[in-house]
Motif scaffolding. Structure first.
Motif, short mmCIF file in Angstrom:
data_model
loop_
_atom_site.label_atom_id
_atom_site.label_comp_id
_atom_site.label_asym_id
_atom_site.label_seq_id
_atom_site.Cartn_x
_atom_site.Cartn_y
_atom_site.Cartn_z
N THR A 256 1.24 149.71 92.21
CA THR A 256 0.21 149.25 93.15
C THR A 256 0.31 150.00 94.48
O THR A 256 -0.71 150.21 95.15
CB THR A 256 0.37 147.74 93.38
N ASP A 257 1.53 150.39 94.88
CA ASP A 257 1.69 151.20 96.10
C ASP A 257 1.06 152.58 95.91
O ASP A 257 0.40 153.10 96.80
CB ASP A 257 3.17 151.35 96.45
N ILE A 258 1.28 153.17 94.73
CA ILE A 258 0.70 154.48 94.45
C ILE A 258 -0.82 154.39 94.42
O ILE A 258 -1.53 155.27 94.91
CB ILE A 258 1.22 155.03 93.11
N VAL B 11 3.41 125.51 85.81
CA VAL B 11 2.98 125.02 87.12
C VAL B 11 3.11 126.18 88.10
O VAL B 11 4.20 126.70 88.32
CB VAL B 11 3.87 123.84 87.59
N PHE B 12 1.99 126.61 88.69
CA PHE B 12 1.98 127.77 89.58
C PHE B 12 1.84 127.31 91.03
O PHE B 12 0.94 126.53 91.36
CB PHE B 12 0.83 128.70 89.23
N VAL B 13 2.72 127.81 91.89
CA VAL B 13 2.71 127.43 93.31
C VAL B 13 2.92 128.67 94.17
O VAL B 13 3.70 129.55 93.83
CB VAL B 13 3.84 126.40 93.60
N ASP B 14 2.23 128.73 95.31
CA ASP B 14 2.38 129.82 96.28
C ASP B 14 3.44 129.42 97.30
O ASP B 14 3.28 128.45 98.03
CB ASP B 14 1.03 130.05 96.98
N VAL C 120 14.69 135.64 87.57
CA VAL C 120 14.22 136.41 88.72
C VAL C 120 13.55 137.69 88.23
O VAL C 120 14.17 138.50 87.57
CB VAL C 120 15.40 136.78 89.65
N ASN C 121 12.28 137.87 88.58
CA ASN C 121 11.55 139.07 88.19
C ASN C 121 11.15 139.93 89.38
O ASN C 121 11.15 141.15 89.29
CB ASN C 121 10.28 138.68 87.42
N SER C 122 10.82 139.31 90.50
CA SER C 122 10.25 140.06 91.62
C SER C 122 11.25 140.42 92.71
O SER C 122 11.05 141.39 93.43
CB SER C 122 9.09 139.27 92.24
N ALA C 123 12.29 139.63 92.89
CA ALA C 123 13.25 139.86 93.97
C ALA C 123 14.34 140.83 93.52
O ALA C 123 14.71 140.85 92.35
CB ALA C 123 13.86 138.53 94.41
N GLY C 124 14.89 141.60 94.48
CA GLY C 124 15.83 142.65 94.10
C GLY C 124 17.21 142.59 94.72
O GLY C 124 18.04 143.46 94.45
N SER C 125 17.50 141.59 95.54
CA SER C 125 18.79 141.55 96.23
C SER C 125 19.96 141.53 95.25
O SER C 125 19.96 140.79 94.26
CB SER C 125 18.88 140.31 97.12
N MET C 126 21.00 142.31 95.54
CA MET C 126 22.19 142.32 94.71
C MET C 126 23.00 141.04 94.82
O MET C 126 23.87 140.78 93.99
CB MET C 126 23.06 143.53 95.06
N VAL D 266 2.44 139.73 101.11
CA VAL D 266 2.74 141.15 100.93
C VAL D 266 3.10 141.52 99.49
O VAL D 266 2.99 142.68 99.09
CB VAL D 266 3.89 141.59 101.87
N TYR D 267 3.54 140.54 98.69
CA TYR D 267 3.92 140.83 97.31
C TYR D 267 2.85 140.40 96.30
O TYR D 267 3.10 140.39 95.10
CB TYR D 267 5.23 140.12 96.96
N ALA D 268 1.68 140.05 96.79
CA ALA D 268 0.64 139.51 95.90
C ALA D 268 0.18 140.53 94.86
O ALA D 268 -0.11 140.17 93.72
CB ALA D 268 -0.55 139.02 96.72
N ASP D 269 0.11 141.81 95.24
CA ASP D 269 -0.31 142.83 94.27
C ASP D 269 0.77 143.09 93.23
O ASP D 269 0.48 143.31 92.06
CB ASP D 269 -0.66 144.13 94.99
N THR D 270 2.03 143.07 93.68
CA THR D 270 3.14 143.35 92.77
C THR D 270 3.34 142.24 91.76
O THR D 270 3.60 142.48 90.58
CB THR D 270 4.44 143.55 93.57
#
Length: 418
Positions: free
Chosen positions: A275-277, A87-90, A139-145, A55-59
């Protein structure tokens, strides 16, 4: 001239020539030895745990991989005489898998730092693994406080956005624009409840009013009853405290109901990316109020970066992808300045050095790991205002990092001195 004198001078010249040749040979050998020594140094490995297919692949996803590679190339490909390898991992959005992958990277592959990881649950799992091994995580993509509150560590940096800044900037900036009455549609679990609570608090603190709210189930397909309640409230702004498919469905059905027709009410998704827009389209998305940490068309620097990024991807970068480029570059600059990859020395330099690049001006990393930078309130353009596919935002307001993010005085991070 006596034969003996001529012989002595000839011998002296011969010796001098031999000394010069020996010196040149010595320099050449030294250079070869230096090159060989540099080549013998192990590479500096950096890990990127990403959502490449979910679900976050586009972001983030493949675009973040491109951004990371661009950062390494632009830095010159090496630091401290060591080649830089990523090193890139899914991680497949599975916290257990993400934690296992992080351990493998650090313990068996020699990774010095880990970046990206979309999704707060996976991010928190990775942070715990890195904390136990004194490794830096950005951390770039996650938003939890929780990342900069209870789960903060000496080696964690929260770089781009978080739920507090999304709520705070949207509430503050809209009220400043006269949009001072709100109604909330919130998804009925912790994420939606927190977004509603935080946004409502800043709306009221700024002098606005909350006219009501309604909770909806996760992944509902019918927002009709909820939208009718929002419409009857006559609030100037209907805040969508949800994300992903829920937000997109609510926006589409609000347009069908004519909720925003005539400009009497405005919709504001409290978490949305370019990407949502793009997925919604400007016909439906026009007029939406969106908070983002970055946009490709802000200035000449952002446009220049985007031009190079689009040559590789055929897409505009998201704020998360631009933030990854910036954060990785900042890390490498700190390694160079520290003269070592030791985490304590590098994180000290990261917090000491200001961030001035195409992502942020005057950015700085606080003691709790939060990077402070400007945040922006945008309005989605009408189709007639857009010059192309990714030309989607009009800038309405800029909120400074000091105003946008959680005040350090209210931090629950154990590292913050009270």
């Amino acid at each position: 001239m006596p034969t003996s004198l001529r012989f002595a001078r000839a011998s002296a010249r011969t010796q001098q020539s031999r000394n010069i040749i020996a010196a040149i040979a010595g320099l050449a050998l030294s250079a070869v030895t230096s090159v060989a020594a540099a080549q013998d140094k192990p590479p500096l490995k950096l890990g990127a745990l990403m959502d490449m297919t979910g679900v976050y692949a586009d972001t983030s996803g493949p675009g973040s991989e491109v951004a990371a590679k661009m950062a390494i190339e632009d830095f010159g490909g090496e630091v401290l005489g060591r080649k830089i390898q990523a090193v890139f991992v899914d991680h497949l959005n599975k916290p257990d898998l993400a934690a296992s992958q992080a351990r493998e990277m650090i313990e068996n592959q020699g990774v010095e730092a880990i970046v990206d990881f979309a999704g707060s649950a996976t991010g928190l799992a990775i942070i715990e693994v890195a904390k136990a091994r004194n490794k830096i995580v950005i951390v770039n993509s996650a938003g939890s406080m929780r990342i900069t509150n209870e789960a903060c560590t000496p080696y964690t940096v929260h770089y781009t956005w978080d739920t507090f800044s999304q709520a705070n900037v949207t509430g503050l900036a809209t009220v400043r624009k006269g949009l001072d009455s709100w109604f909330f549609l919130a998804v009925d679990y912790a994420f939606g409840q927190e977004l509603e609570r935080d946004t409502a608090a800043v709306v009221q603190k700024s002098g606005g009013n909350v006219m009501g709210s309604v909770k909806h189930p996760l992944n509902t397909s019918d927002f009709s009853s909820f939208l009718l309640q929002a419409q009857s409230s006559k609030a100037k702004v209907v805040g969508l405290a949800n994300a992903g498919n829920d937000a997109i469905t609510a926006i589409k059905q609000a347009t069908e109901f004519g909720l925003t027709q005539g400009g009497q009410q405005r919709l504001s998704p409290l978490l949305a990316f370019i990407t949502d827009i793009d997925s919604i389209g400007l016909d439906i998305g026009q007029g939406l109020l969106v908070t983002e940490s970055w946009y490709w068309d802000l200035n000449d620097e952002t446009r220049a970066f985007t031009k190079r990024f689009r040559e590789r991807t055929q897409r505009a970068p998201t704020s998360v992808q631009a933030g990854l480029y910036s954060s990785l570059t900042h890390y490498l600059k700190a390694v160079k300045a520290a003269g070592t990859t030791d985490s304590a020395a590098v994180i000290a330099k990261m917090k000491e050095m200001p961030i001035n690049d195409m992502y942020a001006k005057g950015g700085r990393i606080r003691e709790d790991g939060r990077m402070l930078h400007d945040m922006y309130l945008f309005e989605v353009k009408k189709p007639s205002e857009s010059k192309g596919r990714w030309d989607v935002y009009k800038l309405l307001d800029t909120v400074s990092g000091e105003q946008a993010f959680q005040p350090i005085e209210t931090s629950r991070c154990p590292l913050v001195k009270k």
